[in-house]
Structure formats: C-alpha cells, structure tokens
Scaffold this motif. Structure first.
Motif, PDB file in Angstrom:
ATOM      1  N   UNK A 140     -10.799   5.478  -1.175  1.00 48.62           N
ATOM      2  CA  UNK A 140     -10.390   4.409  -2.094  1.00 48.62           C
ATOM      3  C   UNK A 140      -9.206   3.634  -1.520  1.00 48.62           C
ATOM      4  N   UNK A 141      -8.231   4.344  -0.959  1.00 52.33           N
ATOM      5  CA  UNK A 141      -7.088   3.656  -0.354  1.00 52.33           C
ATOM      6  C   UNK A 141      -7.518   2.847   0.870  1.00 52.33           C
ATOM      7  N   UNK A 142      -8.463   3.359   1.626  1.00 51.64           N
ATOM      8  CA  UNK A 142      -8.965   2.610   2.778  1.00 51.64           C
ATOM      9  C   UNK A 142      -9.646   1.321   2.319  1.00 51.64           C
ATOM     10  N   UNK A 143     -10.447   1.421   1.256  1.00 51.84           N
ATOM     11  CA  UNK A 143     -11.136   0.225   0.773  1.00 51.84           C
ATOM     12  C   UNK A 143     -10.149  -0.823   0.258  1.00 51.84           C
ATOM     13  N   UNK A 144      -9.127  -0.378  -0.453  1.00 51.22           N
ATOM     14  CA  UNK A 144      -8.157  -1.366  -0.950  1.00 51.22           C
ATOM     15  C   UNK A 144      -7.345  -1.934   0.223  1.00 51.22           C
ATOM     16  N   UNK A 145      -7.126  -1.150   1.265  1.00 50.05           N
ATOM     17  CA  UNK A 145      -6.435  -1.649   2.459  1.00 50.05           C
ATOM     18  C   UNK A 145      -7.239  -2.785   3.095  1.00 50.05           C
ATOM     19  N   UNK A 177       0.843   6.307  -7.104  1.00 48.02           N
ATOM     20  CA  UNK A 177      -0.415   6.644  -7.767  1.00 48.02           C
ATOM     21  C   UNK A 177      -1.296   7.663  -7.059  1.00 48.02           C
ATOM     22  N   UNK A 178      -0.890   8.181  -5.912  1.00 45.28           N
ATOM     23  CA  UNK A 178      -1.778   9.101  -5.201  1.00 45.28           C
ATOM     24  C   UNK A 178      -2.122  10.326  -6.041  1.00 45.28           C
ATOM     25  N   UNK A 225       0.817  -1.209   0.000  1.00 46.32           N
ATOM     26  CA  UNK A 225       0.000   0.000   0.000  1.00 46.32           C
ATOM     27  C   UNK A 225       0.851   1.260   0.000  1.00 46.32           C
ATOM     28  N   UNK A 226       1.955   1.234   0.719  1.00 44.31           N
ATOM     29  CA  UNK A 226       2.855   2.388   0.711  1.00 44.31           C
ATOM     30  C   UNK A 226       3.403   2.627  -0.691  1.00 44.31           C
ATOM     31  N   UNK A 227       3.766   1.558  -1.363  1.00 48.75           N
ATOM     32  CA  UNK A 227       4.266   1.657  -2.738  1.00 48.75           C
ATOM     33  C   UNK A 227       3.175   2.180  -3.671  1.00 48.75           C
ATOM     34  N   UNK A 228       1.968   1.650  -3.516  1.00 46.21           N
ATOM     35  CA  UNK A 228       0.829   2.082  -4.324  1.00 46.21           C
ATOM     36  C   UNK A 228       0.534   3.561  -4.091  1.00 46.21           C
TER      37      UNK A 228
END
Length: 184
Positions: free
Chosen positions: A59-64, A36-37, A29-32
């Motif tokens: 969106x980042x929370x959902x992918x987390x 892409x942020x 997630x850190x890499x993502x």
C-alpha cells in the motif's frame, strides 16, 4: 555494451539530485509512515490478511508511485486506508482460489508474532468471531468501529454506496452478536 570513448562521457553512477517535488514526496511519505503504519498494520490484521506486513508495504509503495497524482495530500491517509482494504480483499480472494486447487489439505495458518502481540487474550474470542464474518461485513465493522469512520468514508474505502455500508454493518453486528453470545 560498448565502452565509452574519450569523447563520450560515461553514464553517471550517482542519481541526479532530487528536485523539490521529490523531496516533498519523500517527506510526506515519511510523515504518513510515522503516523499511520501501525494503524494500517492493525487494519490489515483485522481484515484477515495472512501477510499484513506485506499488504501495508505494498500500500505504501502504491501511494509512493501515485503521490504526484493525489489531488489533496491531506487525503493520503484515506487513500492508504482504501488501498489496504483493496489489497487485503484481493489477497484473500487469491488465497481462496489457490486453496481450491491444492490437493493436499492446507496447514492451519499461524498468526505472525507481531499480529499476536497486538491482540490481548480477552480480544481473541472477538477476533475469531470477526474472522468468521463475510469479508464485506468484516470490512464495514472494522472501518466503522475500530477506525471510527463515517459512513461516507467507509463507502469510499470499500467502493460501495452508503446504503450498502449500513446493510453490511447491521448484518455484521447481528452476526457478531450472535457468535459472541453462542460462545458464552
């Protein structure tokens, strides 16, 4: 809540050490986020989100939350893009419904400082014309021309068929061209 006795251990205040799967998720997630942020933020702005920072954060929370269920970690960017599109669409719908039930006229929305900084003056006319398009046409054009996605990727992100992508893209391009020519 009762006090623990001398025989019962107290609950630990420090969380248990993270396992390898948790460390892998955090690193992924850190890499993502690093990669892409800003592009996801721009995507949310171009799709018309009134609060693009919150959309991208959600969106980042959902992918987390769903990281372990991703079949292919390499597909995380596509999943993130699709989530940003869906969240933006949901928020726009919510605002449309909410605005219908407001008795006082809504104040004109002001773009955030970050979104204003992303756009140069010569792009404002284009962005204004883009914002006037129907949401599906705007999404198709942004995904196609700004992100450079293929029709199959756009169809997956929008949850529609490839034929519908072609239709929305063609209609959006025609409407955008007419709007731009009318402003000249």
């Amino acid at each position: 809540m009762r006090e623990p006795s001398a025989q019962e251990p107290a609950e630990p205040l420090v969380p248990a050490p993270a396992g390898p799967a948790d460390l892998e998720r955090e690193a992924g997630l850190a890499r993502l986020f690093e990669l892409h942020y800003s592009s996801m933020l721009r995507l949310a702005v171009l799709l018309g989100a009134d609060d693009p920072e919150n959309v991208v954060a959600e969106a980042y929370y959902q992918i987390y939350r769903k990281w372990r269920r991703l079949r292919d970690v390499e597909a995380a960017e596509a999943y993130l893009r699709s989530t940003v599109c869906n969240l933006t669409r949901m928020r726009i719908r919510h605002l449309q419904v909410a605005r219908k039930h407001v008795e006082t006229p809504a104040e004109e929305t002001v773009a955030s400082a970050e979104s204003a900084a992303l756009l140069r003056d010569d792009q404002r006319v284009l962005i204004d014309a883009l914002q006037q398009l129907p949401p599906r046409q705007r999404e198709a054009l942004v995904l196609r021309h700004w992100l450079g996605l293929k029709e199959t990727e756009i169809a997956a992100a929008m949850g529609i068929s490839c034929g519908s992508v072609k239709t929305h893209t063609a209609r959006g391009t025609t409407a955008l061209t007419q709007a731009m020519e009318a402003r000249r």
